[in-house]
Design an enzyme around this catalytic site. Structure first.
Site, PDB file in Angstrom:
ATOM      1  N   GLN A  53      46.109  32.337  54.006  1.00  0.00           N
ATOM      2  CA  GLN A  53      46.031  31.182  54.913  1.00  0.00           C
ATOM      3  C   GLN A  53      44.603  30.869  55.338  1.00  0.00           C
ATOM      4  O   GLN A  53      44.366  29.867  56.000  1.00  0.00           O
ATOM      5  CB  GLN A  53      46.916  31.405  56.143  1.00  0.00           C
ATOM      6  CG  GLN A  53      46.444  32.481  57.101  1.00  0.00           C
ATOM      7  CD  GLN A  53      46.847  33.889  56.674  1.00  0.00           C
ATOM      8  OE1 GLN A  53      47.309  34.114  55.548  1.00  0.00           O
ATOM      9  NE2 GLN A  53      46.698  34.849  57.578  1.00  0.00           N
ATOM     10  N   TYR A  54      43.655  31.718  54.969  1.00  0.00           N
ATOM     11  CA  TYR A  54      42.252  31.430  55.275  1.00  0.00           C
ATOM     12  C   TYR A  54      41.561  30.719  54.107  1.00  0.00           C
ATOM     13  O   TYR A  54      40.340  30.505  54.138  1.00  0.00           O
ATOM     14  CB  TYR A  54      41.491  32.715  55.621  1.00  0.00           C
ATOM     15  CG  TYR A  54      42.076  33.487  56.793  1.00  0.00           C
ATOM     16  CD1 TYR A  54      42.609  32.818  57.891  1.00  0.00           C
ATOM     17  CD2 TYR A  54      42.091  34.879  56.810  1.00  0.00           C
ATOM     18  CE1 TYR A  54      43.151  33.516  58.974  1.00  0.00           C
ATOM     19  CE2 TYR A  54      42.624  35.589  57.888  1.00  0.00           C
ATOM     20  CZ  TYR A  54      43.153  34.903  58.958  1.00  0.00           C
ATOM     21  OH  TYR A  54      43.672  35.600  60.019  1.00  0.00           O
ATOM     22  N   ARG A  82      48.633  21.119  58.263  1.00  0.00           N
ATOM     23  CA  ARG A  82      47.984  22.135  59.089  1.00  0.00           C
ATOM     24  C   ARG A  82      46.620  21.595  59.535  1.00  0.00           C
ATOM     25  O   ARG A  82      46.061  20.711  58.881  1.00  0.00           O
ATOM     26  CB  ARG A  82      47.771  23.427  58.277  1.00  0.00           C
ATOM     27  CG  ARG A  82      47.286  24.581  59.125  1.00  0.00           C
ATOM     28  CD  ARG A  82      46.944  25.818  58.298  1.00  0.00           C
ATOM     29  NE  ARG A  82      46.485  26.895  59.169  1.00  0.00           N
ATOM     30  CZ  ARG A  82      45.824  27.971  58.756  1.00  0.00           C
ATOM     31  NH1 ARG A  82      45.533  28.119  57.472  1.00  0.00           N
ATOM     32  NH2 ARG A  82      45.452  28.906  59.609  1.00  0.00           N
ATOM     33  N   HIS A  83      46.098  22.144  60.612  1.00  0.00           N
ATOM     34  CA  HIS A  83      44.737  21.792  61.027  1.00  0.00           C
ATOM     35  C   HIS A  83      43.725  22.283  59.978  1.00  0.00           C
ATOM     36  O   HIS A  83      44.040  23.125  59.139  1.00  0.00           O
ATOM     37  CB  HIS A  83      44.407  22.399  62.392  1.00  0.00           C
ATOM     38  CG  HIS A  83      44.569  23.883  62.422  1.00  0.00           C
ATOM     39  ND1 HIS A  83      43.657  24.747  61.843  1.00  0.00           N
ATOM     40  CD2 HIS A  83      45.561  24.661  62.905  1.00  0.00           C
ATOM     41  CE1 HIS A  83      44.070  25.977  61.985  1.00  0.00           C
ATOM     42  NE2 HIS A  83      45.234  25.973  62.617  1.00  0.00           N
ATOM     43  N   THR A  89      40.283  33.123  65.361  1.00  0.00           N
ATOM     44  CA  THR A  89      40.859  33.068  66.706  1.00  0.00           C
ATOM     45  C   THR A  89      40.063  34.026  67.597  1.00  0.00           C
ATOM     46  O   THR A  89      39.391  34.941  67.098  1.00  0.00           O
ATOM     47  CB  THR A  89      42.339  33.475  66.687  1.00  0.00           C
ATOM     48  OG1 THR A  89      42.459  34.717  65.990  1.00  0.00           O
ATOM     49  CG2 THR A  89      43.175  32.413  65.975  1.00  0.00           C
ATOM     50  N   ARG A 166      42.357  22.066  68.368  1.00  0.00           N
ATOM     51  CA  ARG A 166      41.970  21.977  66.954  1.00  0.00           C
ATOM     52  C   ARG A 166      42.964  21.155  66.147  1.00  0.00           C
ATOM     53  O   ARG A 166      42.609  20.575  65.127  1.00  0.00           O
ATOM     54  CB  ARG A 166      41.787  23.359  66.338  1.00  0.00           C
ATOM     55  CG  ARG A 166      43.041  24.224  66.238  1.00  0.00           C
ATOM     56  CD  ARG A 166      42.746  25.481  65.417  1.00  0.00           C
ATOM     57  NE  ARG A 166      43.850  26.425  65.376  1.00  0.00           N
ATOM     58  CZ  ARG A 166      44.024  27.430  66.221  1.00  0.00           C
ATOM     59  NH1 ARG A 166      43.186  27.600  67.217  1.00  0.00           N
ATOM     60  NH2 ARG A 166      45.046  28.248  66.096  1.00  0.00           N
ATOM     61  N   HIS A 350      50.642  23.878  62.695  1.00  0.00           N
ATOM     62  CA  HIS A 350      50.001  25.175  62.406  1.00  0.00           C
ATOM     63  C   HIS A 350      50.651  25.843  61.191  1.00  0.00           C
ATOM     64  O   HIS A 350      51.791  25.534  60.856  1.00  0.00           O
ATOM     65  CB  HIS A 350      50.172  26.118  63.596  1.00  0.00           C
ATOM     66  CG  HIS A 350      49.551  25.649  64.866  1.00  0.00           C
ATOM     67  ND1 HIS A 350      48.237  25.900  65.186  1.00  0.00           N
ATOM     68  CD2 HIS A 350      50.057  24.946  65.911  1.00  0.00           C
ATOM     69  CE1 HIS A 350      47.965  25.385  66.373  1.00  0.00           C
ATOM     70  NE2 HIS A 350      49.048  24.798  66.834  1.00  0.00           N
ATOM     71  N   ASP A 351      49.962  26.844  60.640  1.00  0.00           N
ATOM     72  CA  ASP A 351      50.496  27.522  59.448  1.00  0.00           C
ATOM     73  C   ASP A 351      51.837  28.224  59.694  1.00  0.00           C
ATOM     74  O   ASP A 351      52.758  28.108  58.882  1.00  0.00           O
ATOM     75  CB  ASP A 351      49.473  28.518  58.877  1.00  0.00           C
ATOM     76  CG  ASP A 351      48.957  29.531  59.890  1.00  0.00           C
ATOM     77  OD1 ASP A 351      49.179  29.347  61.110  1.00  0.00           O
ATOM     78  OD2 ASP A 351      48.305  30.505  59.473  1.00  0.00           O
TER      79      ASP A 351
END
Ligand SMILES: *[C@@H]1O[C@H](CO)[C@@H](O)[C@H](O)[C@H]1NC(C)=O
Ligand SMILES: *[C@@H]1O[C@H](CO)[C@@H](O)[C@H](O)[C@H]1NC(C)=O
Ligand SMILES: *[C@@H]1O[C@H](CO)[C@@H](O)[C@H](O)[C@H]1NC(C)=O
Ligand SMILES: *[C@@H]1O[C@H](CO)[C@@H](O)[C@H](O)[C@H]1NC(C)=O
Ligand SMILES: *[C@@H]1O[C@H](CO)[C@@H](O)[C@H](O)[C@H]1NC(C)=O
Ligand SMILES: *[C@@H]1O[C@H](CO)[C@@H](O)[C@H](O)[C@H]1NC(C)=O
Ligand SMILES: *[C@@H]1O[C@H](CO)[C@@H](O)[C@H](O)[C@H]1NC(C)=O
Ligand SMILES: *[C@@H]1O[C@H](CO)[C@@H](O)[C@H](O)[C@H]1NC(C)=O
Ligand SMILES: *[C@@H]1O[C@H](CO)[C@@H](O)[C@H](O)[C@H]1NC(C)=O
Ligand SMILES: CC(=O)N[C@H]1CO[C@H](CO)[C@@H](O)[C@@H]1O
Length: 457
Positions: A53-54, A82-83, A89, A166, A350-351
């Site tokens: 997810q990154y 997703r953003h 975080t 975000r 979000h994811d």
């Protein structure tokens, strides 16, 4: 003599230019176009497409032609996004910073590819988009416009965003890219839905009290204890440090976050500390977290996505929302905040929430449960990986097609440019009839396992 001298100098200069040229070109290309509207992030794909997810968004290969068949018109288009790419975080940013400090405090040498660590300064912020992440969202708005230009020239998108900064900024950047590409005047977000434990929010799920992501952590830990020790040993023996398994995964996380923080060059030097195979193992580690923590592998994952699916059905069929899970009835029964005839929609989320929605749709129902002891690549998981489903700026398109000589419209779902097969509604070439699609979504229409969300004390 003189002329020979001149020509040999000339020859040397030419050689010099020839030797320099390819490097200049490489730099130039990676500077200008690592990220792009059509293909997304395309530098070093063997590495950069394996950050779970990154990962920065990239166009996922599709077995079915992603263009609509010639005899069909798109009559409905929606995106669930997703953003864009962000700093770590807050909790993670503190831990990464501490890890770098501790390495610099204890390391006895910085051989080869580790050399940069000696003077590396941790400057990452927390939680907000980076410039590269903003650009991803601008590109995403343009990507949507390019694909759906004919439809959206007639109908402007109706836009909803979950309430975190975000996500809202991502929606606005998407709208900016959409406006730039289309030449339409700047549009704005129509509805922002608060995030939090008291909020019925189909773009951010926190109201299913009995839900837990613990089995995701367990699966990840099992896999980590298998793939990380050799990597940890190598890092520790090179640096003379004693970092832990978890800290080794943090060092791998830094590859993506450091790249996101300064994207104009090529990949961050953190990426070069690990091999391609290790990136595949890492990607699988992140995939396990999403699958068991939020997705199809979690007993209450899909249930939390049911509300959004019921909203999708309402939009596709232009009939009021019927849901008793996590929709907000005040918002969804009002045509100002939930129009039924917009035909173009954009939702920002979000994811983890998107992973639950994909599970509710049943998109990966035929995927074999993921092993916690060996890597299963996307060929073995029906295209499921965290990088292929929820990278930064991820986007699922749901579209309707009206094809000549056919009364009923078709539904298609396109996951980051990959056309989903939709076998659960008799999909052929990745499309199924609207009525078959609605029929297939019985899980969400009947509320999933929402009854199991209540905690009995
Ligand atoms: C990328 O991976 C493929 C398949 O493993 C390999 O054949 C290819 O050489 C790799 N490309 C680069 C640039 O490393
Ligand atoms: C660095 O090492 C010293 C001495 O062992 C210790 O007091 C200090 O807390 C360490 N700092 C960090 C950031 O690890
Ligand atoms: C539903 O939405 C309304 C309007 O935005 C808001 O005032 C209310 O707090 C929301 N209720 C829940 C439970 O989320
Ligand atoms: C690992 O997978 C096995 C086989 O599917 C399963 O029985 C076990 O519970 C899993 N363990 C963890 C910690 O996830
Ligand atoms: C390394 O750290 C572990 C705990 O994470 C500890 O058990 C071990 O003794 C340490 N080894 C050295 C050489 O400091
Ligand atoms: C929020 O969801 C709960 C659980 O389904 C429901 O009882 C409540 O009526 C909902 N509130 C609103 C404003 O929709
Ligand atoms: C519908 O929502 C709009 C915008 O929040 C509000 O102004 C309007 O009063 C609502 N209508 C009804 C019938 O509640
Ligand atoms: C996906 O699997 C779940 C659990 O077996 C089932 O309830 C649901 O109906 C399936 N979804 C689809 C679209 O087939
Ligand atoms: C995955 O499948 C595609 C064809 O569908 C093939 O080209 C590719 O080599 C496969 N990759 C791996 C890692 O097996
Ligand atoms: C188009 C582009 O991204 N150009 C950048 C290339 O890298 C230099 C130095 O980092 C930047 O200043 C440019 O903006």
């Amino acid at each position: 003599m003189a002329s020979r001298g001149t020509s040999s100098r000339c020859y040397a200069a030419l050689l010099c230019i020839l030797l320099t040229l390819p490097r200049v070109i490489t730099l130039h290309i990676s500077n200008k176009s690592c990220d792009s509207i059509d293909d997304g992030y395309r530098c070093s794909p063997n590495v950069s497409h394996f950050w779970g997810q990154y990962s920065l968004w990239f166009s996922v290969p599709s077995e079915v032609d992603r263009d609509a068949p010639k005899d069909c018109d798109v009559t409905f288009a929606s995106v669930l996004s997703r953003h864009g790419g962000r700093d770590p975080t807050l909790g993670k940013s503190i831990m990464y910073n501490a890890l770098i400090a501790s390495i610099q405090n204890t390391s006895t040498s910085y051989p080869g590819e580790f050399a940069f660590l000696k003077d590396y300064k941790y400057t990452l912020g927390a939680d907000q988009l980076t410039d590269a992440g903003r650009q991803e969202m601008v590109n995403s708005g343009a990507h949507f416009y390019r694909r759906y230009a004919k439809l959206v020239d007639k109908k402007k998108p109706f836009v909803r965003s979950a309430g975190q900064d975000r996500v809202i900024e991502s929606a606005n950047k998407w709208l900016q890219g959409f406006a730039e590409e289309s030449g339409q005047s700047t549009l704005s977000i129509d509805v922002t839905i608060a995030e939090g434990a008291d909020s019925n929010n189909t773009l951010s799920h926190e109201t299913c009290d009995a839900y837990s992501s613990k089995i995701g952590d367990e699966a990840q830990n099992t896999w980590m204890s298998k793939f990380i020790p050799p990597i940890r040993s190598r890092v520790n023996s090179k640096l003379g440090t004693n970092i832990t398994d978890v800290q080794t995964t943090y060092l791998m996380d830094m590859c993506s976050f450091d790249t996101l923080a300064s994207p104009t060059a090529s990949l961050s030097p953190f990426c070069g500390l690990f091999t391609e195979e290790e990136w595949h193992q890492y990607d699988y580690y992140q995939t396990l977290g999403k699958w068991y923590g939020y997705g199809t592998g979690n007993p209450l994952g899909a249930t939390q996505g049911a509300g959004w699916v019921n909203e999708l059905i309402a939009r596709l069929t232009e009939t009021p929302v019927q849901d008793s899970t996590n929709t907000n009835t005040t918002l969804d029964s009002n045509t100002t905040t939930f129009p039924l005839d917009s035909k173009v929609y954009a939702d920002f989320s979000h994811d983890n929430d998107m992973s639950r929605i994909f599970a509710a749709l049943g998109l990966y129902n035929t995927t074999k449960p993921l092993s916690n002891t060996t890597v299963q690549g996307t060929n073995e998981t029906d295209g499921y990986s965290a990088a292929w489903t929820v990278p930064f700026a991820a986007r699922m398109y749901v579209e309707k097609l009206k094809c000549s000589n056919e009364d009923e419209e078709y539904v298609r779902i396109i996951m980051n440019d990959r056309v989903m097969p939709l076998e659960f509604c008799n999909g052929h070439d990745g499309r199924c009839r609207l009525s078959h699609f609605v029929h297939s979504q019985l899980f969400s229409r009947s509320g999933g396992h929402w009854d199991q969300c209540a905690v009995h004390s």
